[in-house]
Design a protein around this motif. Structure first.
Motif, PDB file in Angstrom:
ATOM      1  N   UNK A 169       0.959  -1.137  -0.096  1.00 30.87           N
ATOM      2  CA  UNK A 169       0.094   0.043  -0.175  1.00 30.87           C
ATOM      3  C   UNK A 169       0.793   1.386   0.057  1.00 30.87           C
ATOM      4  N   UNK A 170       0.446   2.448  -0.508  1.00 35.39           N
ATOM      5  CA  UNK A 170       1.263   3.543  -0.500  1.00 35.39           C
ATOM      6  C   UNK A 170       0.427   4.622   0.338  1.00 35.39           C
ATOM      7  N   UNK A 171       0.296   4.318   1.615  1.00 33.42           N
ATOM      8  CA  UNK A 171      -0.200   5.458   2.520  1.00 33.42           C
ATOM      9  C   UNK A 171       0.759   6.693   2.498  1.00 33.42           C
ATOM     10  N   UNK A 172       2.219   6.618   1.985  1.00 33.49           N
ATOM     11  CA  UNK A 172       2.818   7.783   2.103  1.00 33.49           C
ATOM     12  C   UNK A 172       2.292   8.915   1.207  1.00 33.49           C
ATOM     13  N   UNK A 173       1.725   8.030   0.161  1.00 37.82           N
ATOM     14  CA  UNK A 173       1.069   9.164  -0.749  1.00 37.82           C
ATOM     15  C   UNK A 173      -0.031  10.407  -0.275  1.00 37.82           C
ATOM     16  N   UNK A 174      -0.484  10.156   0.982  1.00 37.48           N
ATOM     17  CA  UNK A 174      -1.323  10.823   1.685  1.00 37.48           C
ATOM     18  C   UNK A 174      -0.878  11.584   2.678  1.00 37.48           C
ATOM     19  N   UNK A 175       0.243  10.830   3.319  1.00 38.96           N
ATOM     20  CA  UNK A 175       1.076  11.356   4.523  1.00 38.96           C
ATOM     21  C   UNK A 175       0.298  11.357   5.880  1.00 38.96           C
ATOM     22  N   UNK A 176       0.363  12.632   6.356  1.00 40.32           N
ATOM     23  CA  UNK A 176      -0.375  12.834   7.514  1.00 40.32           C
ATOM     24  C   UNK A 176       0.024  12.130   9.024  1.00 40.32           C
ATOM     25  N   UNK A 177       1.505  11.438   8.923  1.00 35.30           N
ATOM     26  CA  UNK A 177       2.044  10.739  10.067  1.00 35.30           C
ATOM     27  C   UNK A 177       3.462  10.899   9.995  1.00 35.30           C
ATOM     28  N   UNK A 178       3.982  11.038  10.990  1.00 30.16           N
ATOM     29  CA  UNK A 178       5.397  10.675  11.103  1.00 30.16           C
ATOM     30  C   UNK A 178       6.134   9.698  10.560  1.00 30.16           C
ATOM     31  N   UNK A 179       5.235   8.359  10.401  1.00 34.27           N
ATOM     32  CA  UNK A 179       5.794   7.229  10.030  1.00 34.27           C
ATOM     33  C   UNK A 179       5.850   6.988   8.524  1.00 34.27           C
ATOM     34  N   UNK A 180       4.849   8.013   7.780  1.00 35.49           N
ATOM     35  CA  UNK A 180       4.679   7.949   6.340  1.00 35.49           C
ATOM     36  C   UNK A 180       5.209   9.227   5.591  1.00 35.49           C
ATOM     37  N   UNK A 181       5.672  10.077   6.489  1.00 34.05           N
ATOM     38  CA  UNK A 181       6.015  11.435   5.877  1.00 34.05           C
ATOM     39  C   UNK A 181       7.427  12.024   6.318  1.00 34.05           C
ATOM     40  N   UNK A 182       8.375  11.776   5.621  1.00 33.10           N
ATOM     41  CA  UNK A 182       9.566  11.977   6.068  1.00 33.10           C
ATOM     42  C   UNK A 182       9.800  13.503   6.456  1.00 33.10           C
ATOM     43  N   UNK A 183       9.017  14.466   6.222  1.00 37.95           N
ATOM     44  CA  UNK A 183       9.155  15.637   6.639  1.00 37.95           C
ATOM     45  C   UNK A 183       8.393  15.884   8.159  1.00 37.95           C
ATOM     46  N   UNK A 184       8.009  14.943   8.613  1.00 36.30           N
ATOM     47  CA  UNK A 184       7.603  14.901   9.967  1.00 36.30           C
ATOM     48  C   UNK A 184       8.455  14.328  10.715  1.00 36.30           C
ATOM     49  N   UNK A 185       9.093  14.833  11.859  1.00 36.29           N
ATOM     50  CA  UNK A 185      10.105  14.081  12.717  1.00 36.29           C
ATOM     51  C   UNK A 185       9.457  13.152  13.578  1.00 36.29           C
ATOM     52  N   UNK A 186       9.888  11.942  13.841  1.00 34.48           N
ATOM     53  CA  UNK A 186       9.415  11.122  15.179  1.00 34.48           C
ATOM     54  C   UNK A 186       9.827  11.637  16.453  1.00 34.48           C
ATOM     55  N   UNK A 187       8.813  11.974  17.167  1.00 36.75           N
ATOM     56  CA  UNK A 187       9.247  12.642  18.597  1.00 36.75           C
ATOM     57  C   UNK A 187       9.649  11.567  19.485  1.00 36.75           C
ATOM     58  N   UNK A 188      10.431  12.103  20.534  1.00 36.91           N
ATOM     59  CA  UNK A 188      10.892  11.252  21.593  1.00 36.91           C
ATOM     60  C   UNK A 188       9.757  10.927  22.400  1.00 36.91           C
ATOM     61  N   UNK A 189       9.935   9.928  23.172  1.00 40.00           N
ATOM     62  CA  UNK A 189       8.636   9.570  24.104  1.00 40.00           C
ATOM     63  C   UNK A 189       8.239  10.775  25.021  1.00 40.00           C
ATOM     64  N   UNK A 190       7.050  10.623  25.409  1.00 43.70           N
ATOM     65  CA  UNK A 190       6.748  11.534  26.324  1.00 43.70           C
ATOM     66  C   UNK A 190       5.600  12.354  26.077  1.00 43.70           C
ATOM     67  N   UNK A 191       5.334  12.719  24.844  1.00 44.81           N
ATOM     68  CA  UNK A 191       4.103  13.545  24.270  1.00 44.81           C
ATOM     69  C   UNK A 191       2.879  13.256  24.715  1.00 44.81           C
ATOM     70  N   UNK A 192       2.050  14.094  24.909  1.00 45.74           N
ATOM     71  CA  UNK A 192       0.575  13.663  25.390  1.00 45.74           C
ATOM     72  C   UNK A 192      -0.421  13.856  24.142  1.00 45.74           C
ATOM     73  N   UNK A 193      -1.505  13.376  24.374  1.00 43.42           N
ATOM     74  CA  UNK A 193      -2.435  13.467  23.219  1.00 43.42           C
ATOM     75  C   UNK A 193      -2.240  12.440  22.140  1.00 43.42           C
ATOM     76  N   UNK A 194      -3.013  12.584  21.145  1.00 41.26           N
ATOM     77  CA  UNK A 194      -2.741  11.568  19.938  1.00 41.26           C
ATOM     78  C   UNK A 194      -1.543  11.953  19.118  1.00 41.26           C
ATOM     79  N   UNK A 195      -0.374  11.250  19.355  1.00 49.23           N
ATOM     80  CA  UNK A 195       0.928  11.527  18.639  1.00 49.23           C
ATOM     81  C   UNK A 195       0.963  11.726  17.287  1.00 49.23           C
ATOM     82  N   UNK A 196       2.032  12.355  16.685  1.00 49.94           N
ATOM     83  CA  UNK A 196       2.126  12.521  15.101  1.00 49.94           C
ATOM     84  C   UNK A 196       2.467  11.404  14.305  1.00 49.94           C
ATOM     85  N   UNK A 197       2.923  10.110  15.246  1.00 52.79           N
ATOM     86  CA  UNK A 197       2.769   8.766  14.807  1.00 52.79           C
ATOM     87  C   UNK A 197       1.815   8.099  14.542  1.00 52.79           C
TER      88      UNK A 197
END
Length: 225
Positions: A64-92
């Motif tokens: 599948x190519x979910x990177x074509x819609x992006x919206x997540x740090x796991x599928x969009x290389x322009x969104x950084x994967x954060x360190x642990x500890x963030x609250x709420x729904x994470x960017x991952x």
């Protein structure tokens, strides 16, 4: 004769445990992984290793190519994967990922004439993902039995979530007793091509904490600083 089940297998700690549980429950397991444009593609190599070592009847990777819609740090290389500890729904969080994955698993289950699907979602250490909650699973199972030929004919499709109420340490203990080799698994959101973990992301934190609390040696290979 063993019952058939489709098992969603990412290659991480949780899904490996679920595959072991399904095998222990005498299911003939058809393991399903997804190459969806994730940055941590080493998990696909891990998934193949786990499927083979735990005796899956078949292992399949769907592209599948979910990177074509992006919206997540796991599928969009322009969104950084954060360190642990963030609250709420994470960017991952990957938009609608489990809905998409379960839908394809449901299709394969129908083809296989399997009435059971296993997924390693968890509501205790779930990192804020809305598609890892019991309400989501219950709603999807209802949908599955309305939307399929199997459901209409009365077979009944069942979504199994054996890890739903377990802590990460509980999961480690369960898998260890079932003989899961966690050295084969990759959980890190930004693991390199060799499967080495960053040691900083939310997934790495929860995994490391699980081994520590379970009193089990952590076999994770971490990248050198």
């Amino acid at each position: 004769m063993s019952k058939k089940a489709v098992v969603l297998l990412s290659g991480g700690l949780d899904s490996a445990t679920v595959l072991a549980q399904a095998r222990a429950a005498d299911y003939e397991c058809y393991a399903l992984a997804f190459d969806y444009g994730q940055r941590h593609r080493a998990e696909l190599v891990a998934a193949k290793r786990v499927a083979e070592s735990l005796g899956a009847a078949e292992f399949k990777i769907i592209n599948l190519d979910l990177s074509s819609i992006g919206g997540s740090a796991l599928t969009d290389m322009n969104i950084a994967v954060p360190d642990a500890g963030a609250s709420g729904i994470p960017v991952t969080y990957v938009p609608a990922r489990n809905t998409v994955f379960l839908s394809i698993a449901l299709g394969w289950a129908e083809v296989l004439q399997a009435d059971d699907i296993f997924i390693g979602v968890n509501a205790v250490d779930y990192s804020g993902y809305p598609d890892c909650r019991p309400a989501f699973i219950e709603a999807f199972e209802t949908l599955a039995n309305v939307a399929t030929k199997a459901g209409v004919e009365g077979h009944g499709m069942h979504i199994h979530t054996p890890l739903m109420k377990l802590s990460k340490s509980d999961i480690v203990n369960v898998g260890t007793k079932l003989g899961v080799d966690y050295a084969q698994t990759v959980s890190c959101y930004q693991a390199n091509d060799d499967g080495e973990a960053c040691g900083r992301c939310d997934s790495c934190y929860l995994r490391r904490q699980g081994f520590e609390q379970a009193g089990v040696a952590d076999p994770t290979r971490y990248r050198k600083a």
